[in-house]
Design a protein around this motif. Structure first.
Motif, PDB file in Angstrom:
ATOM      1  N   SER A  13       0.830  -1.210   0.000  1.00  0.00           N
ATOM      2  CA  SER A  13       0.000   0.000   0.000  1.00  0.00           C
ATOM      3  C   SER A  13       0.864   1.260   0.000  1.00  0.00           C
ATOM      4  O   SER A  13       0.536   2.248  -0.667  1.00  0.00           O
ATOM      5  CB  SER A  13      -0.952   0.008   1.194  1.00  0.00           C
ATOM      6  OG  SER A  13      -0.218   0.035   2.408  1.00  0.00           O
ATOM      7  N   ASP A  14       1.978   1.245   0.722  1.00  0.00           N
ATOM      8  CA  ASP A  14       2.886   2.392   0.707  1.00  0.00           C
ATOM      9  C   ASP A  14       3.524   2.568  -0.665  1.00  0.00           C
ATOM     10  O   ASP A  14       3.690   3.702  -1.142  1.00  0.00           O
ATOM     11  CB  ASP A  14       3.982   2.220   1.758  1.00  0.00           C
ATOM     12  CG  ASP A  14       3.470   2.419   3.175  1.00  0.00           C
ATOM     13  OD1 ASP A  14       2.324   2.894   3.333  1.00  0.00           O
ATOM     14  OD2 ASP A  14       4.218   2.092   4.111  1.00  0.00           O
ATOM     15  N   PHE A  45       2.196   1.696  -3.511  1.00  0.00           N
ATOM     16  CA  PHE A  45       1.161   2.226  -4.400  1.00  0.00           C
ATOM     17  C   PHE A  45       1.033   3.740  -4.237  1.00  0.00           C
ATOM     18  O   PHE A  45       0.996   4.474  -5.228  1.00  0.00           O
ATOM     19  CB  PHE A  45      -0.189   1.560  -4.116  1.00  0.00           C
ATOM     20  CG  PHE A  45      -1.335   2.260  -4.784  1.00  0.00           C
ATOM     21  CD1 PHE A  45      -1.578   2.087  -6.135  1.00  0.00           C
ATOM     22  CD2 PHE A  45      -2.157   3.116  -4.070  1.00  0.00           C
ATOM     23  CE1 PHE A  45      -2.617   2.745  -6.767  1.00  0.00           C
ATOM     24  CE2 PHE A  45      -3.199   3.783  -4.681  1.00  0.00           C
ATOM     25  CZ  PHE A  45      -3.433   3.593  -6.038  1.00  0.00           C
ATOM     26  N   TRP A  46       0.951   4.215  -3.000  1.00  0.00           N
ATOM     27  CA  TRP A  46       0.775   5.651  -2.776  1.00  0.00           C
ATOM     28  C   TRP A  46       2.016   6.442  -3.186  1.00  0.00           C
ATOM     29  O   TRP A  46       1.909   7.586  -3.643  1.00  0.00           O
ATOM     30  CB  TRP A  46       0.400   5.932  -1.334  1.00  0.00           C
ATOM     31  CG  TRP A  46      -1.012   5.524  -1.062  1.00  0.00           C
ATOM     32  CD1 TRP A  46      -1.436   4.520  -0.261  1.00  0.00           C
ATOM     33  CD2 TRP A  46      -2.187   6.092  -1.663  1.00  0.00           C
ATOM     34  NE1 TRP A  46      -2.803   4.429  -0.312  1.00  0.00           N
ATOM     35  CE2 TRP A  46      -3.293   5.385  -1.166  1.00  0.00           C
ATOM     36  CE3 TRP A  46      -2.420   7.113  -2.565  1.00  0.00           C
ATOM     37  CZ2 TRP A  46      -4.597   5.669  -1.540  1.00  0.00           C
ATOM     38  CZ3 TRP A  46      -3.717   7.411  -2.935  1.00  0.00           C
ATOM     39  CH2 TRP A  46      -4.788   6.690  -2.430  1.00  0.00           C
ATOM     40  N   HIS A  47       3.170   5.845  -3.048  1.00  0.00           N
ATOM     41  CA  HIS A  47       4.397   6.508  -3.475  1.00  0.00           C
ATOM     42  C   HIS A  47       4.381   6.733  -4.989  1.00  0.00           C
ATOM     43  O   HIS A  47       4.670   7.835  -5.471  1.00  0.00           O
ATOM     44  CB  HIS A  47       5.596   5.659  -3.062  1.00  0.00           C
ATOM     45  CG  HIS A  47       6.907   6.336  -3.246  1.00  0.00           C
ATOM     46  ND1 HIS A  47       7.352   7.341  -2.426  1.00  0.00           N
ATOM     47  CD2 HIS A  47       7.869   6.156  -4.176  1.00  0.00           C
ATOM     48  CE1 HIS A  47       8.534   7.749  -2.836  1.00  0.00           C
ATOM     49  NE2 HIS A  47       8.877   7.046  -3.908  1.00  0.00           N
ATOM     50  N   ALA A  70       1.671   6.635  -6.945  1.00  0.00           N
ATOM     51  CA  ALA A  70       0.529   7.493  -7.272  1.00  0.00           C
ATOM     52  C   ALA A  70       0.862   8.968  -7.050  1.00  0.00           C
ATOM     53  O   ALA A  70       0.517   9.828  -7.879  1.00  0.00           O
ATOM     54  CB  ALA A  70      -0.691   7.102  -6.443  1.00  0.00           C
ATOM     55  N   ASN A  71       1.550   9.275  -5.955  1.00  0.00           N
ATOM     56  CA  ASN A  71       1.929  10.663  -5.693  1.00  0.00           C
ATOM     57  C   ASN A  71       3.017  11.153  -6.639  1.00  0.00           C
ATOM     58  O   ASN A  71       3.096  12.351  -6.920  1.00  0.00           O
ATOM     59  CB  ASN A  71       2.382  10.821  -4.242  1.00  0.00           C
ATOM     60  CG  ASN A  71       1.221  10.791  -3.289  1.00  0.00           C
ATOM     61  OD1 ASN A  71       0.142  11.281  -3.593  1.00  0.00           O
ATOM     62  ND2 ASN A  71       1.439  10.209  -2.125  1.00  0.00           N
ATOM     63  N   ALA A  93       0.929  11.973  -9.830  1.00  0.00           N
ATOM     64  CA  ALA A  93      -0.207  12.887  -9.651  1.00  0.00           C
ATOM     65  C   ALA A  93      -0.004  14.246 -10.339  1.00  0.00           C
ATOM     66  O   ALA A  93      -0.918  14.737 -11.001  1.00  0.00           O
ATOM     67  CB  ALA A  93      -0.516  13.071  -8.170  1.00  0.00           C
TER      68      ALA A  93
END
Length: 92
Positions: free
Chosen positions: A4-5, A7-9, A11-12, A15
């Motif tokens: 999950s970390d 993925f967010w890394h 995605a950011n 972005a």
């Protein structure tokens, strides 16, 4: 790093490319409404976002970390070039 970390890394990281592509495509569609009547805003968004994402990856590879101002300048220029190539090249 948990999945999950990661993925967010990622995605950011992408972005800014997606948002710059979205806002630029919508603004282009509004400003050149008549010239771009035959081009969908999704196609403009995809081209602009892909160009911005490519520049972001290139900046990461060249400078070994993201967030450099020169990368963002190159992102804006690549976005403008992609929008011209997809939409306005045939109009002129």
């Amino acid at each position: 790093m948990p999945l999950s970390d990661a993925f967010w890394h990622v995605a950011n990281f992408f972005a800014p490319a997606v948002l710059v592509g979205l806002f630029a495509a919508l603004a282009t569609k509004v400003v050149w409404r008549r010239e771009l009547a035959g081009v969908s805003w999704r196609r403009l968004w995809a081209a602009a976002s892909l160009a911005c994402a490519a520049v972001s990856v290139g900046g990461l590879l060249a400078f070994e970390h993201d967030g450099k101002m020169i990368t963002y300048v190159a992102m804006v220029l690549a976005c403008a070039a992609a929008l011209w190539w997809v939409g306005l090249r045939r109009a002129g």
